[in-house]
Motif scaffolding. Structure first.
Motif, mmCIF file in Angstrom:
data_model
loop_
_atom_site.group_PDB
_atom_site.id
_atom_site.type_symbol
_atom_site.label_atom_id
_atom_site.label_comp_id
_atom_site.label_asym_id
_atom_site.label_seq_id
_atom_site.Cartn_x
_atom_site.Cartn_y
_atom_site.Cartn_z
ATOM 1 N N THR A 143 0.743 -1.113 -0.070
ATOM 2 C CA THR A 143 -0.131 0.049 -0.082
ATOM 3 C C THR A 143 0.838 1.476 -0.059
ATOM 4 O O THR A 143 0.390 2.418 -0.253
ATOM 5 C CB THR A 143 -1.028 0.018 1.341
ATOM 6 N N THR A 144 2.086 1.235 0.220
ATOM 7 C CA THR A 144 3.001 2.514 0.343
ATOM 8 C C THR A 144 4.219 2.068 -0.464
ATOM 9 O O THR A 144 4.257 1.869 -1.709
ATOM 10 C CB THR A 144 3.357 2.799 1.795
ATOM 11 N N THR A 145 5.485 2.132 0.172
ATOM 12 C CA THR A 145 6.850 2.079 -0.525
ATOM 13 C C THR A 145 7.763 0.888 0.194
ATOM 14 O O THR A 145 7.125 0.381 1.423
ATOM 15 C CB THR A 145 7.508 3.327 -0.250
ATOM 16 N N PRO A 146 8.714 0.501 -0.523
ATOM 17 C CA PRO A 146 9.426 -0.755 0.168
ATOM 18 C C PRO A 146 10.299 -0.100 1.471
ATOM 19 O O PRO A 146 10.598 -1.047 2.373
ATOM 20 C CB PRO A 146 10.457 -0.943 -1.020
ATOM 21 N N MET A 147 10.455 1.188 1.487
ATOM 22 C CA MET A 147 11.276 1.930 2.395
ATOM 23 C C MET A 147 10.618 1.658 3.618
ATOM 24 O O MET A 147 10.889 1.569 4.622
ATOM 25 C CB MET A 147 11.771 3.229 2.262
ATOM 26 N N LEU A 148 9.141 2.098 3.548
ATOM 27 C CA LEU A 148 8.199 2.078 4.820
ATOM 28 C C LEU A 148 8.035 0.655 5.329
ATOM 29 O O LEU A 148 7.720 0.611 6.289
ATOM 30 C CB LEU A 148 6.966 2.722 4.368
ATOM 31 N N ALA A 149 8.257 -0.063 4.265
ATOM 32 C CA ALA A 149 8.014 -1.693 4.696
ATOM 33 C C ALA A 149 9.084 -2.188 5.455
ATOM 34 O O ALA A 149 8.711 -2.763 6.633
ATOM 35 C CB ALA A 149 7.555 -2.555 3.351
ATOM 36 N N PHE A 150 10.240 -1.631 5.285
ATOM 37 C CA PHE A 150 11.257 -1.958 5.977
ATOM 38 C C PHE A 150 11.343 -1.393 7.295
ATOM 39 O O PHE A 150 11.566 -2.114 8.259
ATOM 40 C CB PHE A 150 12.587 -1.297 5.377
ATOM 41 N N MET A 151 10.883 -0.038 7.423
ATOM 42 C CA MET A 151 10.582 0.468 8.689
ATOM 43 C C MET A 151 9.713 -0.097 9.667
ATOM 44 O O MET A 151 9.533 -0.373 10.756
ATOM 45 C CB MET A 151 10.240 2.082 8.483
ATOM 46 N N ALA A 152 8.546 -0.707 8.836
ATOM 47 C CA ALA A 152 7.426 -1.546 9.512
ATOM 48 C C ALA A 152 8.068 -2.828 10.218
ATOM 49 O O ALA A 152 7.720 -3.131 11.295
ATOM 50 C CB ALA A 152 6.277 -1.875 8.679
ATOM 51 N N GLY A 153 8.756 -3.198 9.388
ATOM 52 C CA GLY A 153 9.583 -4.685 10.198
ATOM 53 C C GLY A 153 10.485 -4.512 11.028
ATOM 54 O O GLY A 153 10.587 -5.041 11.988
ATOM 55 N N TRP A 154 11.396 -3.105 10.809
ATOM 56 C CA TRP A 154 12.350 -2.818 11.935
ATOM 57 C C TRP A 154 11.595 -2.414 13.247
ATOM 58 O O TRP A 154 11.940 -2.713 14.115
ATOM 59 C CB TRP A 154 13.115 -1.504 11.561
ATOM 60 N N THR A 155 10.236 -1.685 13.023
ATOM 61 C CA THR A 155 9.584 -1.358 14.341
ATOM 62 C C THR A 155 9.275 -2.569 15.019
ATOM 63 O O THR A 155 9.265 -2.648 16.316
ATOM 64 C CB THR A 155 8.269 -0.393 14.012
ATOM 65 N N TYR A 156 8.779 -3.756 14.173
ATOM 66 C CA TYR A 156 8.185 -4.833 14.542
ATOM 67 C C TYR A 156 9.527 -5.477 15.628
ATOM 68 O O TYR A 156 9.212 -5.924 16.743
ATOM 69 C CB TYR A 156 7.916 -5.891 13.846
ATOM 70 N N TRP A 157 10.583 -5.346 15.078
ATOM 71 C CA TRP A 157 11.618 -5.966 15.828
ATOM 72 C C TRP A 157 12.018 -5.074 17.013
ATOM 73 O O TRP A 157 12.123 -5.665 18.213
ATOM 74 C CB TRP A 157 12.896 -6.168 14.982
ATOM 75 N N VAL A 158 12.288 -3.550 16.645
ATOM 76 C CA VAL A 158 12.898 -2.933 17.676
ATOM 77 C C VAL A 158 11.985 -2.639 18.999
ATOM 78 O O VAL A 158 12.689 -2.268 20.240
ATOM 79 C CB VAL A 158 13.192 -1.582 17.161
ATOM 80 N N VAL A 159 10.775 -2.635 18.911
ATOM 81 C CA VAL A 159 9.813 -2.488 20.336
ATOM 82 C C VAL A 159 9.972 -3.461 21.062
ATOM 83 O O VAL A 159 9.796 -3.264 22.158
ATOM 84 C CB VAL A 159 8.330 -2.494 19.617
ATOM 85 N N HIS A 160 10.513 -4.532 20.696
ATOM 86 C CA HIS A 160 10.987 -5.762 21.713
ATOM 87 C C HIS A 160 12.095 -5.256 22.438
ATOM 88 O O HIS A 160 12.132 -6.193 23.533
ATOM 89 C CB HIS A 160 10.956 -7.231 21.007
ATOM 90 N N ILE A 161 12.888 -4.251 22.202
ATOM 91 C CA ILE A 161 13.931 -4.008 23.073
ATOM 92 C C ILE A 161 13.716 -3.707 24.684
ATOM 93 O O ILE A 161 14.178 -4.481 25.393
ATOM 94 C CB ILE A 161 14.874 -2.983 22.285
ATOM 95 N N PRO A 162 12.817 -2.735 24.717
ATOM 96 C CA PRO A 162 12.073 -2.651 26.313
ATOM 97 C C PRO A 162 11.435 -3.827 26.784
ATOM 98 O O PRO A 162 11.711 -4.033 28.084
ATOM 99 C CB PRO A 162 11.286 -1.352 26.093
ATOM 100 N N TYR A 163 10.915 -4.445 25.898
ATOM 101 C CA TYR A 163 10.283 -5.778 26.272
ATOM 102 C C TYR A 163 11.168 -6.870 27.023
ATOM 103 O O TYR A 163 10.852 -7.278 27.913
ATOM 104 C CB TYR A 163 9.484 -6.314 25.221
ATOM 105 N N LEU A 164 12.410 -6.756 26.071
ATOM 106 C CA LEU A 164 13.428 -7.591 26.575
ATOM 107 C C LEU A 164 14.146 -7.293 27.801
ATOM 108 O O LEU A 164 14.667 -7.959 28.708
ATOM 109 C CB LEU A 164 14.477 -8.050 25.318
ATOM 110 N N ALA A 165 14.248 -6.005 27.853
ATOM 111 C CA ALA A 165 14.792 -5.182 29.156
ATOM 112 C C ALA A 165 14.012 -5.605 30.466
ATOM 113 O O ALA A 165 14.384 -5.642 31.562
ATOM 114 C CB ALA A 165 15.277 -3.791 28.833
#
Length: 484
Positions: free
Chosen positions: A78-100
């Motif tokens: 629905t948007t762009t590959p760069m935004l798709a990458f950022m969506a995937g990155w967000t899915y991973w990176v939000v787990h950092i506080p969770y893991l802490a």
């Protein structure tokens, strides 16, 4: 998929979604934040946020039924590959506080298993934050090592324990609400009236919204089941509405049960930290069962937390790096060892998590505040991944002619876009307001430190994601030249 191969009914959708979305901690944490006024909040949130969120997920899942990347696929389409990458990155990176935060929860759960009277939990609560966080860091590294071995049995144990916790949560609601009538115990919150459930809509109240959003998020996990449902245009929304009703009933009755056991006007400061165990400890006393209930719950919670920690170290990283696009991900991050472990990805995880474990201990005065802050930080950071769901839905509605699905939540593109925009804006607003602690005097040194950490953490985590494509552009080109 042919209609005869679709086996799921609305009942399956409702029950599966309920197990995925709901947990007893949602009741305890939000009662700790708002007291009995959370009853009004739950009604508003389920009706105006959770129901449209869940039904949007249904339409997205149906529209992109062949996509394997979940939210990333939706965004890419629905948007762009760069935004798709950022969506995937967000899915991973939000787990950092969770893991802490997870190793803290493991230590606390273990303390209640070993000592169900709570004395050991009091010892942990009295520890110097730096000492506690050093222990937490050690626990994290132990399970980081365990996750490299792919110990699947932990995930199986966690699944069984998670089901047990779900049963215990329902048991708490039934026994807690019934306690005054069955046992004759007085209600802890005095003089409950209709006004007791209505919040004061001030700045402090607005800072608690992120925890509610955090509690109700994660519906996108249900999306793969849309096209496996019989008559999805009818049964999927029906299942989602039943799910919303189940969540609402559990949230409302659970909150009322908490108000019967704990004085809503004098909530213990460590209720987020130990409230789940206090609740089962009190239930055991009410019904003459001793410490048995708290031991069972603590044991199940320990196993669930351990499994969640191991799973959350490995699985999100595989989602991010498993099919990495060389335009956005440096090749070195995708390096694996003989066991298929993303070695450098694990190093990046350990650096970020380790920093988030130790740095806050330098500026937060006690372990209770530290635990509460990390939990609230999760409520600020984790909902950031939900923003991509609503962005994808808005993109879908702007390009509705390109995509077809068996199920449509809202047929009118303009109305659908506005509903997606509402959920996006509300989530963003809740996350921003959640950055301001309401239980600490404003503009004190600790308040300033916490706000600084709350603002800096998501900015740094997302900033790394924005920098990676530029690193990849240089490093991956050099690798390709050497290969040729």
């Amino acid at each position: 998929m042919s209609e005869q191969n679709r086996k799921l009914t609305w009942k399956n959708i409702a029950l599966t979604g309920f197990v995925m979305v709901w947990g007893f901690g949602n009741v305890v944490n939000n009662f700790a934040n708002q007291g009995l006024t959370v009853v009004f909040s739950w009604i508003f949130m389920v009706a105006c946020y959770f129901v449209p969120y869940a039904l949007m997920v249904g339409e997205l899942g149906s529209s992109f039924s062949d996509g394997k990347g979940g939210v990333s696929t939706w965004i890419r389409s629905t948007t762009t590959p760069m935004l798709a990458f950022m969506a995937g990155w967000t899915y991973w990176v939000v787990h950092i506080p969770y893991l802490a935060q997870k190793p803290q929860a493991i230590l606390i759960a273990l303390s209640w298993v070993v000592n169900p009277s709570g004395e050991l939990a009091e010892v942990i609560k009295a520890l110097n934050p730096l000492i506690l966080q050093s222990m937490v860091l050690a626990v994290f590294f132990v399970f980081l090592y365990v996750s490299t071995k792919g110990v699947k049995i932990l995930k199986v144990i966690g699944s069984v324990a998670g089901t047990s916790m779900f049963i215990m949560s329902i048991l708490y609601i039934v026994l807690g609400v019934s306690a005054p009538a069955i046992t004759g115990r007085p209600v802890a919150t005095p003089n409950i009236t209709f006004g007791s459930f209505i919040p004061k809509f001030d700045f402090a109240y607005l800072t608690t919204l992120s925890m509610l959003v955090f509690a109700l998020g994660g519906c996108e996990k249900i999306s793969p089941y849309v096209n496996e449902t019989k008559d999805p245009s009818k049964n999927f929304p029906k299942g989602m509405l039943i799910l919303a009703g189940m969540v609402a009933i559990c949230a409302l009755l659970g909150s009322i049960a908490m108000g019967m056991m704990f004085d809503s006007n004098n909530i213990p400061k460590d209720l987020m930290m130990n409230g789940q165990y206090y609740a089962f400890q009190l239930l055991g006393e009410y019904y003459g069962l001793g410490k048995s209930l708290v031991v069972v719950y603590a044991f199940a919670n320990t196993a669930t937390q351990v499994s969640a920690l191991v799973f959350s170290i490995d699985a999100p990283l595989r989602v991010l790096l498993g099919d990495a696009d060389s335009k956005f991900i440096p090749h070195k991050l995708s390096k694996t060892n003989k066991n298929g472990v993303f070695v450098n990805g694990y190093i990046m995880t350990s650096v970020l998590v380790g920093t988030l474990i130790i740095v806050p201990a330098l500026g937060i005065g006690n372990t209770t505040d530290l635990f509460n802050w990390l939990l609230k930080l999760n409520s600020v950071v984790m909902p950031m991944r939900y923003l991509w769901v609503f962005l994808a839905y808005m993109g879908l509605k702007k390009s509705i002619d390109k995509f077809g699905s068996d199920y449509k939540f809202i047929k009118n593109p303009k109305i659908g876009f506005m509903v997606g925009l509402w959920c996006f804006a509300f989530t963003a607003f809740a996350c921003i307001m959640g950055m301001f602690p309401s239980d600490i005097p404003a503009f004190t040194s600790e308040w300033i430190f916490l706000v600084g950490m709350n603002v800096a953490t998501p900015l740094v985590l997302m900033g790394i994601g924005l920098i990676l494509p530029y690193i990849a552009k240089t490093s991956n080109v050099d690798i390709n030249k050497k290969a040729s």
